[in-house]
Design an enzyme around this catalytic site. Structure first.
Site, short mmCIF file in Angstrom:
data_model
loop_
_atom_site.label_atom_id
_atom_site.label_comp_id
_atom_site.label_asym_id
_atom_site.label_seq_id
_atom_site.Cartn_x
_atom_site.Cartn_y
_atom_site.Cartn_z
N GLU A 111 50.75 27.46 40.64
CA GLU A 111 50.85 27.97 39.44
C GLU A 111 50.69 29.48 39.32
OE1 GLU A 111 52.26 26.63 36.65
OE2 GLU A 111 52.44 24.65 38.00
N ASP A 121 55.81 27.97 45.79
CA ASP A 121 55.42 26.74 46.75
C ASP A 121 54.77 27.80 47.93
OD1 ASP A 121 55.68 24.72 45.27
OD2 ASP A 121 57.61 24.20 46.38
ZN LIG Z 1 56.48 25.70 39.41
#
Ligand SMILES: [Zn+2]
Length: 412
Positions: free
Chosen positions: A277, A358
């Site tokens: 996030e 990611d």
């Molecule tokens: Zn995401």
């Protein structure tokens, strides 16, 4: 263009859209027959994989039924000239165009909501219940509805009122002023989403001091990210599905973790999710998303300014005079092909952003922990592990699990 041709175009767009959706759903459903990919064998047992497929099928059948019914309904409403008829009935009572539009949309909203209630009840209390996700009580369901009406009524009513007022008083140049107002509203909602809107539906509590909080704060500090607002949301009130999200810009930014997420994941997995996030934030995905949304809105309003005063458009939907509120509906349909294209582009950008976030989490924290978290999330939510690539291209805002794991494995 004459009203009849416009009517044919509107019906054509609705039909093409419906057939296209069904085609992609069909592709996806057929693709379910594929075996569980080798790399995912450790997530689902054969039995769970079967359960996830059953869940997918139950939802696919349900959405086929509801979308077919709503397609037929809108076609009947248009062919019978119901929009024009309703406008005529109301214009006997309401002379002011703004009041007329508010009542018109109010009635349409309530009628379509009432038609939708049995479907939403079935989805929550039959499908989600059967697969063990549903935690919503009837009381929560009713309260959610009432609060939704209140917010929709106030916010929607205010915007419709302002829209009709500006269109009638400014003329075609309205789009620029209304765009500015909408942009400000979008910014405000984005900034205060977690402080004003979320608490209306859920309880937010600051993440308690302890091991998890320390780990998160330590991670944020090493990555020069000032994060003091970490909240836990009682998502378990409605569903056992888990999630996390980031909202707000500037000092208002908050990270929110679902209680269902915290209960099922290890500390390392939770920090990895949070790192993902924060990755979105660091890579400026949130602010660019907001800017792209504002640009799209401007483009749409600009196009709308060419259609909103077209009397033939009102007549295509059954009115006998220019009705701004009916033109708004007609434009909504005419705009669908464009909104599909912009939606497709937004999905492409969003999937790219997910890989980036990611990667950020893997580089700054741990690729393995994020992989484990994603696997667990996927199995807990019974997500579709084998979507059709064409369906992914059209509809997915996040890459499917398998693709994300493959990308993450290259970083570990
Ligand atoms: Zn995401």
């Amino acid at each position: 263009m004459d009203p009849r041709s416009l009517l044919y175009i509107i019906l054509g767009i609705l039909s093409f859209d419906f057939i296209l959706e069904q085609f992609f759903d069909y592709l996806n459903l057929k693709h379910q027959k594929t075996d569980l990919p080798e790399e995912l064998k450790d997530i689902y047992s054969e039995e769970e994989f079967k359960k996830a497929q059953d869940y997918y099928k139950a939802n696919a059948n349900f959405s086929f039924l509801s979308s077919t019914l709503s397609f037929l309904l809108i076609i009947i409403v248009i062919l019978t000239g119901t929009f024009g008829w309703l406008d005529k009935q109301l214009s006997f009572k309401f002379q002011n165009p703004t009041t007329l539009a508010l009542v018109f949309f109010g009635i349409l909203f309530f009628v379509s909501d009432i038609i939708n209630i049995p479907f939403s009840l079935y989805k929550t209390f039959v499908i989600e219940e059967k697969f063990g996700f549903n935690k919503t009580t009837i009381k929560t369901y009713v309260l959610d509805k009432l609060k939704g009406y209140l917010i929709g009524g106030v916010l929607g009513g205010l915007l419709i009122w302002l829209f009709i007022f500006m269109v009638t008083s400014i003329g075609p140049g309205f789009w620029l002023y209304f765009w500015i107002i909408l942009s400000v509203v979008m910014l405000i909602i984005n900034m205060f989403y977690t402080s004003i809107f979320v608490p209306l539906f859920n309880k937010l509590t600051p993440l308690e001091a302890g091991d998890l909080r320390n780990s998160i704060e330590e991670y944020s500090k090493t990555n020069n990210f000032s994060l003091t607002n970490i909240f836990v949301i009682d998502g378990s009130k409605r569903s056992s599905k888990a999630n996390a999200f980031f909202s707000g810009i500037g000092p208002k930014k908050k990270v929110v973790l679902y209680d269902t997420l915290i209960n099922n994941h290890s500390k390392e997995e939770l920090v990895a999710v949070l790192a993902h996030e924060i990755g979105h934030f660091k890579k400026k995905h949130i602010i660019t998303g907001l800017i792209l949304g504002i640009i799209q809105t401007g483009f749409m309003l600009f196009l709308l300014s060419y259609f909103i005063f077209n009397k033939n458009l009102s007549e295509a939907l059954g009115a006998d005079h220019l009705a701004i509120h009916i033109n708004l509906i007609a434009f909504g349909i005419l705009y669908t092909p464009i909104s599909h294209i912009t939606g497709l582009l937004m999905n492409i950008i969003s999937r790219k952003n997910e890989y980036e976030a990611d990667r950020f989490a893997a580089v700054t924290y741990s690729s393995i922990a994020l992989q484990e978290a994603l696997k667990k999330l996927s199995s807990k939510n019974l997500s579709n592990l084998t979507p059709h690539p064409a369906y992914v291209f059209m509809h997915y805002s996040h890459p499917p699990l398998l693709y994300r794991l493959r990308a993450l494995k290259q970083i570990q």
